[in-house]
Design a protein around this motif. Structure first.
Motif, PDB file in Angstrom:
ATOM      1  N   VAL A 139      -9.749  12.076  -6.700  1.00  0.00           N
ATOM      2  CA  VAL A 139      -9.608  10.617  -6.670  1.00  0.00           C
ATOM      3  C   VAL A 139      -8.358  10.241  -5.892  1.00  0.00           C
ATOM      4  CG1 VAL A 139      -9.359   8.570  -8.097  1.00  0.00           C
ATOM      5  CG2 VAL A 139     -10.826  10.434  -8.836  1.00  0.00           C
ATOM      6  N   SER A 140      -7.278  11.008  -6.133  1.00  0.00           N
ATOM      7  CA  SER A 140      -6.045  10.725  -5.412  1.00  0.00           C
ATOM      8  C   SER A 140      -6.266  10.812  -3.909  1.00  0.00           C
ATOM      9  CB  SER A 140      -4.960  11.720  -5.805  1.00  0.00           C
ATOM     10  OG  SER A 140      -4.735  11.654  -7.169  1.00  0.00           O
ATOM     11  N   PHE A 141      -7.068  11.778  -3.513  1.00  0.00           N
ATOM     12  CA  PHE A 141      -7.337  11.930  -2.088  1.00  0.00           C
ATOM     13  C   PHE A 141      -7.974  10.668  -1.529  1.00  0.00           C
ATOM     14  CE2 PHE A 141     -10.773  13.027   0.928  1.00  0.00           C
ATOM     15  CZ  PHE A 141      -9.977  13.303   2.029  1.00  0.00           C
ATOM     16  N   LEU A 142      -8.987  10.164  -2.221  1.00  0.00           N
ATOM     17  CA  LEU A 142      -9.631   8.936  -1.748  1.00  0.00           C
ATOM     18  C   LEU A 142      -8.628   7.794  -1.672  1.00  0.00           C
ATOM     19  CD1 LEU A 142     -13.027   9.071  -3.648  1.00  0.00           C
ATOM     20  CD2 LEU A 142     -12.584   9.448  -1.219  1.00  0.00           C
ATOM     21  N   ILE A 143      -7.816   7.691  -2.700  1.00  0.00           N
ATOM     22  CA  ILE A 143      -6.842   6.594  -2.720  1.00  0.00           C
ATOM     23  C   ILE A 143      -5.837   6.768  -1.589  1.00  0.00           C
ATOM     24  CG2 ILE A 143      -4.977   5.571  -4.062  1.00  0.00           C
ATOM     25  CD1 ILE A 143      -6.652   6.206  -6.554  1.00  0.00           C
ATOM     26  N   TYR A 191       0.817  -1.220   0.000  1.00  0.00           N
ATOM     27  CA  TYR A 191       0.000   0.000   0.000  1.00  0.00           C
ATOM     28  C   TYR A 191       0.844   1.261   0.000  1.00  0.00           C
ATOM     29  CZ  TYR A 191      -4.520  -2.137   0.109  1.00  0.00           C
ATOM     30  OH  TYR A 191      -5.629  -2.807  -0.258  1.00  0.00           O
ATOM     31  N   GLU A 192       2.132   1.116   0.251  1.00  0.00           N
ATOM     32  CA  GLU A 192       2.986   2.292   0.143  1.00  0.00           C
ATOM     33  C   GLU A 192       3.026   2.811  -1.292  1.00  0.00           C
ATOM     34  OE1 GLU A 192       7.004   1.764   1.476  1.00  0.00           O
ATOM     35  OE2 GLU A 192       6.289   1.798   3.535  1.00  0.00           O
ATOM     36  N   ILE A 193       2.847   1.895  -2.235  1.00  0.00           N
ATOM     37  CA  ILE A 193       2.970   2.305  -3.636  1.00  0.00           C
ATOM     38  C   ILE A 193       1.818   3.223  -4.044  1.00  0.00           C
ATOM     39  CG2 ILE A 193       2.912   1.428  -5.985  1.00  0.00           C
ATOM     40  CD1 ILE A 193       4.575  -0.948  -4.756  1.00  0.00           C
ATOM     41  N   PRO A 194       0.543   2.795  -3.871  1.00  0.00           N
ATOM     42  CA  PRO A 194      -0.517   3.761  -4.208  1.00  0.00           C
ATOM     43  C   PRO A 194      -0.449   5.014  -3.353  1.00  0.00           C
ATOM     44  CG  PRO A 194      -1.425   1.774  -3.226  1.00  0.00           C
ATOM     45  CD  PRO A 194       0.008   1.496  -3.508  1.00  0.00           C
ATOM     46  N   MET A 195      -0.014   4.866  -2.119  1.00  0.00           N
ATOM     47  CA  MET A 195       0.048   6.041  -1.248  1.00  0.00           C
ATOM     48  C   MET A 195       1.063   7.047  -1.781  1.00  0.00           C
ATOM     49  SD  MET A 195       0.393   5.789   2.811  1.00  0.00           S
ATOM     50  CE  MET A 195       0.658   7.191   3.846  1.00  0.00           C
ATOM     51  N   GLY A 196       2.233   6.533  -2.109  1.00  0.00           N
ATOM     52  CA  GLY A 196       3.246   7.446  -2.628  1.00  0.00           C
ATOM     53  C   GLY A 196       2.836   8.064  -3.953  1.00  0.00           C
ATOM     54  N   VAL A 210      -7.125  -5.381  -3.846  1.00  0.00           N
ATOM     55  CA  VAL A 210      -7.491  -3.967  -3.901  1.00  0.00           C
ATOM     56  C   VAL A 210      -6.248  -3.107  -4.075  1.00  0.00           C
ATOM     57  CG1 VAL A 210      -8.379  -2.056  -2.537  1.00  0.00           C
ATOM     58  CG2 VAL A 210      -9.631  -4.196  -2.636  1.00  0.00           C
ATOM     59  N   GLY A 211      -5.213  -3.468  -3.339  1.00  0.00           N
ATOM     60  CA  GLY A 211      -4.009  -2.657  -3.404  1.00  0.00           C
ATOM     61  C   GLY A 211      -3.385  -2.650  -4.786  1.00  0.00           C
ATOM     62  N   TRP A 212      -3.206  -3.836  -5.372  1.00  0.00           N
ATOM     63  CA  TRP A 212      -2.449  -3.914  -6.621  1.00  0.00           C
ATOM     64  C   TRP A 212      -3.309  -3.708  -7.854  1.00  0.00           C
ATOM     65  CZ3 TRP A 212       2.566  -3.476  -6.859  1.00  0.00           C
ATOM     66  CH2 TRP A 212       3.324  -3.841  -5.746  1.00  0.00           C
ATOM     67  N   LYS A 213      -4.532  -4.181  -7.804  1.00  0.00           N
ATOM     68  CA  LYS A 213      -5.296  -4.196  -9.049  1.00  0.00           C
ATOM     69  C   LYS A 213      -6.352  -3.110  -9.113  1.00  0.00           C
ATOM     70  CE  LYS A 213      -4.530  -8.866 -10.521  1.00  0.00           C
ATOM     71  NZ  LYS A 213      -5.149 -10.159 -10.851  1.00  0.00           N
ATOM     72  N   VAL A 214      -6.647  -2.461  -8.019  1.00  0.00           N
ATOM     73  CA  VAL A 214      -7.623  -1.373  -8.074  1.00  0.00           C
ATOM     74  C   VAL A 214      -6.936  -0.038  -7.828  1.00  0.00           C
ATOM     75  CG1 VAL A 214      -9.732  -0.446  -7.115  1.00  0.00           C
ATOM     76  CG2 VAL A 214      -9.452  -2.904  -7.312  1.00  0.00           C
ATOM     77  N   LEU A 215      -6.332   0.091  -6.662  1.00  0.00           N
ATOM     78  CA  LEU A 215      -5.791   1.395  -6.304  1.00  0.00           C
ATOM     79  C   LEU A 215      -4.630   1.796  -7.201  1.00  0.00           C
ATOM     80  CD1 LEU A 215      -5.914   1.367  -2.401  1.00  0.00           C
ATOM     81  CD2 LEU A 215      -7.612   2.088  -4.053  1.00  0.00           C
ATOM     82  N   THR A 216      -3.714   0.870  -7.443  1.00  0.00           N
ATOM     83  CA  THR A 216      -2.534   1.236  -8.218  1.00  0.00           C
ATOM     84  C   THR A 216      -2.885   1.681  -9.639  1.00  0.00           C
ATOM     85  OG1 THR A 216      -1.274  -0.307  -6.885  1.00  0.00           O
ATOM     86  CG2 THR A 216      -0.236   0.466  -8.879  1.00  0.00           C
TER      87      THR A 216
END
Lengths: 347, 625, 169, 100
Positions: A217-221, A172-177, A325-331
């Motif tokens: 959208v970024s905010f939600l992510i 989750y650090e990846i979508p966060m960053g 969710v982390g890899w296939k949706v958020l990213t």
């Protein structure tokens, strides 16, 4: 901190203490660190109280609603005293130095992150020009501490929890960053002060409301990913009570346990505060011209409330769902946002 | 046919001679190996195309010659095949009376043999392969005949050798056939080696000189002799002169049509043809001519004596072939390549006739043995028998058959140009020739014996028409071509029409008749299997083939193998020992050194780093920073 | 002695001490922690060298990525690997000798060389400049690095598949 | 003021420590740690030069080194895990198929 260091000699002079000039920055550092540490402890106490109360009301739990004096404030103090006095148990087969080290690392990560925490224009320890990047970097220490805790406990639940925590936090650090990138692109800076300053001029200048809403959208992510890296429900797999007892901190007790505890609540404040600073205008008010630490704290408190709200209303996900969710949706979504914002910025 | 005289028509004719056989070979070997009838059809179609082209070419040639004073000059049609700074290699055709004559011989016999083989090879499972080889052989022979220079000749010379190997060993599952094929190949190879060296010397000295330039090469006398003798080496091998003749009788293991084609009419005469082609070279050297003459006479005599004692009909004709080749060579040695070629021409027909006749007998009797054929009713096969008699008469040299005329020309040449001793020897060979040929005839003429193996009392059936047809055609040719004696010299070299030399013809005929009478006395009546000559103790020598096979065996077994053993010993213990010693030493050192390769990367790195740091220290000490 | 000097010595001590501790630690998990210390020291040195961005990158990549990766590696290679087997004395001596030689030579060369005197200090905010350099002067290397990362991503995924299927492709 | 030489000395010593680990330790993961230390030593030098010369190229290069190190660590760990699955050990002395 630099302001503090500037005013500190005068203050000391008035108090009648003489301090060598070389020690003034050190003293300033020390004072700042103490303030941050105190704030962290205090906020943990406050948040525990808030969480209890809210949980009581969300889930109709009777205890938290009625126990603990007026508004239940005594409960938090009782908790604190209990944690301080409780026996510090270290399992016989544990790797003792690492077992001891782990909570400090976890706290250290969050603690360091507060250095660049932008409460208001003046009220921040240091305005680093790599501010947000710095926070992301030091937060990774927490992951390491968690793994170390799980491993050093020599307990299978702890180990499993630690592994889950590591996998979840790293992914989750990846979508966060990446979620931060649209903001950085728009603000042309990594410094949190500049980012917030760029959002002055009323609610509509907040990045979250900027059309075409890439940053919204970024905010939600960012918020979701932050929730996941805090290991809070519905992403609380690493410490899922029904499966792993208490996850990576199963074997911890007393003050060491409270460190994890503290780190989690401090983390909540940190993520909420960052979200507020990055997307919600930081210390800027709803109307143009309004500004001040109060606005920032209000926004942060609201986001913390949302976190608690989510925790007590949503069920826990499965681990594969979390990873999915982390890899296939958020990213992918966040990548699309970054690309879109970059195209917007390309003149 | 007027258009045939134009350049386009001519090139069509030349290509029509050269290519059909190769095309047929390729088509058969690639596509028709399983489809025997189609293979035969393709091969015979190619053969007839070539024959037709040849005849048209001959007609054209005669037409041109008729309007020309003297002999037609040779015409060459070549393409540059390979050019270097020092030599240009030409590839193409030569057209002169000699090559046209030779083409007729080759193509007529080839065609007849192919037709004959329809009957002879009937039912053989390898017919397609057989026809492919026949085509390749005829094509190679054609290529050899039309070669304008020695290099191209050599290429086709080797191809011919290869084909003879393939065809002799056609029934490779028979050990004798395989051995005979090997023997033929190895024996001719000895001669070919000489030819090759001669070719190289010629190439070195004069480049790739055309045959037409052989008269004006201007080689030093020694070199000319040397090259001539080396070329003659090739002739000895290919035309099976003494002492390399031993492969030819053994080569009778091949199918009889092959014997007729290869070992009577075409391949073995390639040597003689080459002699005639390079005649200018030989004529420049007395020594070479003498050598050629003596080899020819010895061959003729030795082979004739051996032919007298054979029981195998094909062996008789085989030794007879060797003997007649000796005639041709000695005729050349006596200075008359014309007589040599004439004898080649006539011999081709009657020897093909005799071989095909023998094949017919064998096909009927299932045996090669003369007496066995007689017992199975050889004289009942009327066409075969009587054509064989005609062939034997020609072979014996009785007038008016073709052999008489060509032998007459040879005897004249020998008498005129050589020492009388040679003349007497050749006369004596003529006597022997008559004896052995009629020995065969008289044996075959014996009554059929009643036996369990014979179904009918009144003699055997004759062979089918595809076999007897060629026999009759060849018999006709045998009777007729002798009449060309007068015009032959004119055709070939523009010499005036000659006439019979009675002073030679009469004693020769007398001797031939004497031989026939002797043969008749020995074998004409009674069931004896030994004639007068056979009882002479000296005949043991030809019976044992002049101990040549024993000699070769001894050479190969004792000397060559002994030397080989010695070489092997030296090689194994000294050369190999040295090499192995070096190798072992290296391997030992390698195994010692390879202990350094522990597979421990850390050790490698350690050594590397140590060396680097030492080098770095050297840099520190020496380089000014 | 200025505060900078003090910080330098402390951070150098952390860096080198961490490294030496890795060398002498028997338990690998502790070695990872020592590695962490050492890398932190390096990050501190970067800050002293006015490379804040790089320091943050160091913390993010090395501590957040590589050390965690190593912990995972440790955990996946079985409990028997936590304690190092005893190394041979000969190997220790050989390694010590060559490393010592290297150290001496390197230090001698560092000492002997006349390095250019430090002239201009770097401007305050170097991050933007680094970004600009990455996408202009060094864009080719940047792209190569991205391709490298892609290849590594795919390659490691393949390895994982190999490992899952028992080493058979 | 800290001189360039001092940084370079730290780099050299860190490199040596990493080298020592690589040469001495038998555990593949330890060796990986040593390699990371050596890369860091190189990075210290790059950044030190960058600071001393007033350019940013050294820092950019260091960034690429970090990227390469991350990639290398990922692949190395994958290889080590595979090695463990195939040989049952991560002792580099046991993986001696290169033996001559």
């Amino acid at each position: 901190m630099s302001e503090l260091a500037a005013v500190l000699p005068g203050v000391l002079e008035k108090a009648g203490w003489s301090v060598p000039g070389g020690l003034v920055p050190v003293l300033a550092m020390f004072i700042c660190a103490s303030i941050v540490a105190a704030a962290m402890g205090l906020s943990a106490a406050v948040l525990v109280w808030a969480e209890r109360k809210l949980a009581g009301h969300f889930q109709c739990r009777l205890g938290p609603v009625y126990v603990g004096g007026k508004f239940g404030w005594l409960q938090s103090i009782a908790d604190g005293i209990k944690l301080l006095l409780k026996e510090d148990i270290i399992p016989a087969d544990a790797d003792r130095p690492l077992f001891r080290l782990a909570p400090y690392l976890v706290v250290l990560g969050v603690f360091l992150a507060f250095i660049a925490f932008p409460v208001s224009e003046k009220l921040m320890v240091a305005d680093l020009n790599i501010g947000i990047f710095f926070i992301l970097a030091v937060l990774t220490l927490e992951v390491f501490g968690v793994i170390l805790a799980g491993w050093a406990s020599n307990n299978k639940w702890a180990l499993l929890g630690a592994m889950r925590a590591a996998a979840q936090m790293v992914s989750y650090e990846i979508p966060m960053g990446l979620a931060i990138l649209p903001v950085v692109v728009e603000a042309q800076s990594l410094s949190l002060k500049s980012i917030v300053a760029a959002q002055s001029g009323g609610m509509l200048r907040w990045y979250v409301f900027q059309p075409p809403f890439f940053m919204g959208v970024s905010f939600l992510i960012f918020f979701l990913a932050g929730l996941a890296s805090l290991k809070r429900a519905p992403f609380d797999l690493p410490e899922a009570e029904s499966e792993l007892t208490a996850g990576f901190h199963t074997e911890y007790s007393g003050m060491r346990f409270s460190f994890f505890f503290m780190a989690e609540y401090a983390g909540m404040i940190l993520v909420s505060g960052l979200a507020a600073a990055l997307y919600l205008g930081g210390w800027h008010g709803i109307l143009p011209g309004q500004s001040g630490a109060m606005w920032f704290l209000l926004k942060t408190a609201f986001l913390v409330f949302v976190m608690i709200w989510l925790r007590w209303t949503l069920p826990r996900l499965r681990i594969d769902q979390v990873v999915y969710v982390g890899w296939k949706v958020l990213t992918p979504f966040v990548l699309a946002c970054v690309l879109g914002q970059a195209l917007m910025a390309y003149k | 046919m007027a258009e045939l005289y134009g350049p386009l028509g001519l090139s069509c004719l030349l290509h029509g001679i050269f290519f059909p056989y190769f095309i047929a070979f390729g088509v058969i070997i690639l596509f028709l190996r399983r489809w025997e009838k189609a293979a035969m059809a393709v091969s015979i179609l190619a053969s007839s195309t070539v024959l037709a082209s040849t005849l048209m070419l001959f007609a054209r040639h005669q037409g041109l010659a008729a309007g020309h004073e003297g002999v037609l000059p040779a015409a060459t049609y070549t393409l540059s095949w390979l050019s270097t700074d020092s030599a240009a290699f030409q590839f193409g055709y030569i057209l002169d009376p000699l090559s046209v004559l030779m083409l007729i011989v080759v193509e007529v016999v080839s065609f007849l043999v192919q037709v004959y083989s329809i009957g002879y090879m009937h039912g053989d499972p390898g017919r397609a392969r057989f026809y492919a080889y026949l085509s390749l052989f005829s094509g190679s022979m054609t290529g050899l005949v039309v070669s304008p220079n020695l290099l191209q000749t050599y290429i086709f010379w080797e191809l011919v050798g290869l084909c003879s190997y393939l065809l002799i060993g056609f029934w490779w599952h028979k050990p004798e056939a395989a051995a005979a094929a090997k023997k033929a190949f190895v024996m001719t190879r000895f001669g070919d080696l000489g030819l090759f060296i001669g070719l190289l010397m010629l190439l070195h000295a004069k480049g790739n000189a055309a045959f037409t330039d052989f008269g004006t090469l201007g080689l030093p006398a020694g070199l000319a002799t040397c090259i001539s003798l080396l070329i003659f080496c090739g002739v000895i091998g290919k035309s099976s002169q003494f002492p390399l003749h031993v492969w030819l009788p053994d080569a009778m293991e091949g199918p009889t049509p092959v014997s007729a084609l290869i070992h009577a009419a075409t391949m073995v005469v390639a040597g003689v043809y080459l002699l005639s082609r390079s005649a200018p070279l030989f004529l420049a050297s007395e020594t070479a001519m003498l050598v050629v003459l003596s080899f020819g006479v010895v061959t003729a005599f030795v082979a004739a004596t051996m032919a007298c004692v054979q029981r195998d009909i094909k062996k008789v004709w085989a030794y007879s072939t060797v003997s007649q080749l000796g005639y041709m060579v000695l005729a050349f040695g006596a200075g008359s390549s014309q007589a040599s070629m004439f004898h080649l021409f006539t011999h081709a027909f009657y020897k093909a006739l005799l071989f095909l006749g023998a094949g017919s007998f064998i096909h009927h009797a299932g045996s090669n043995d003369l007496f066995e054929i007689a017992r199975k009713g050889g004289r009942g096969m009327r066409i075969t028998f009587w054509t064989t008699v005609i062939g034997a008469l020609a072979l014996a040299g009785l007038p008016p058959f073709s052999g008489f005329f060509s032998k007459d020309a040879i005897l004249v040449a020998v008498k005129e140009n050589c020492h009388p001793l040679w003349y007497i020897s050749v006369m004596f060979v003529g006597f022997l020739t008559a004896y052995y040929s009629f020995r065969v005839v008289f044996i075959l003429f014996r009554k059929q014996e009643a036996g369990p193996g014979v179904a009918h009392g009144h003699g055997g059936h004759d062979s089918p028409l595809v076999m007897t047809g060629p026999l009759m055609v060849l018999a006709l040719a045998t009777i007729c071509v002798g009449a060309w004696e007068g015009g032959f010299g004119h055709y070939l070299s523009g010499a005036p029409h000659g006439a019979l030399h009675w002073d030679v013809a009469i004693p020769a005929t007398f001797l031939a008749l004497l031989g026939i009478v002797l043969a008749g006395a020995s074998f004409g009546s009674g069931g004896r299997e030994e004639g007068v000559l056979d009882r002479l103790p000296v005949m043991e020598i030809p019976r044992r083939k002049y101990y040549l096979d024993d000699f070769y065996y001894w050479v190969t077994q004792k000397i060559v193998l002994g030397f080989s053993f010695l070489c092997a010993y030296v090689d194994r213990h000294f050369v190999d020992g040295a090499v192995n010693g070096v190798a072992d030493t290296v391997r030992w050192m390698g195994s010692q050194w390879s202990k350094m390769q522990t597979g421990q990367v850390q050790q490698y790195l350690n050594v590397l780093i140590l060396i680097f740091s030492i080098l770095g220290f050297g840099v520190y000490l020496t380089v000014k920073f | 002695m200025s505060a900078e000097k003090v910080a330098f010595f402390i951070l150098s001590g952390l860096t080198l001490g961490g490294g030496l501790a890795i060398l002498f630690s028997v338990r690998l998990m502790r070695a990872v922690v020592y590695l962490l210390v050492s890398l932190f020291g390096v990050a501190g040195l970067y800050i002293l060298l006015n490379a804040e961005f790089l320091a943050a990158l160091q913390v993010l990549i090395y501590i957040g990525g590589i050390t965690i990766l190593m912990v995972f590696g440790l955990m996946l290679t079985g409990p028997g690997q936590f304690v190092n087997p005893a190394e041979s004395r000969l190997k220790a001596v050989a390694a010590g000798v060559s490393s010592l030689t290297t150290a001496i030579v390197l230090l001698l060369i560092v000492k002997k060389t006349k390095w250019p005197a430090g002239t201009q200090a770097l401007a305050g905010d170097t991050t933007a400049e680094i970004g600009r350099l990455l996408l202009t002067d060094h864009v080719f290397a940047f792209e190569i690095a991205s391709v490298l990362l892609l290849v590594v991503l795919v390659g490691v995924a393949l390895f994982v598949r190999l490992a899952r299927d028992g080493g058979k492709p | 003021m800290i001189t360039l030489q001092e940084y370079l000395s730290v780099g050299a010593l860190l490199f040596t420590v990493g080298l020592l680990i690589v040469l001495f330790r038998q555990n593949a993961i330890s060796i990986l740690m040593g390699i990371e230390l050596m890369l860091n030593a190189a990075n210290i030098n790059f950044v030190a030069f960058s600071n001393a010369l007033g350019g940013l190229t050294g820092q950019v290069l260091a960034i690429f080194v970090v990227v390469a190190a991350a990639a290398e660590a990922a692949v190395a760990i994958a290889i080590i895990v595979l090695l463990y699955q195939n040989l049952g050990t991560v002792d580099v002395e046991k993986a001696r198929n290169l033996n001559g």
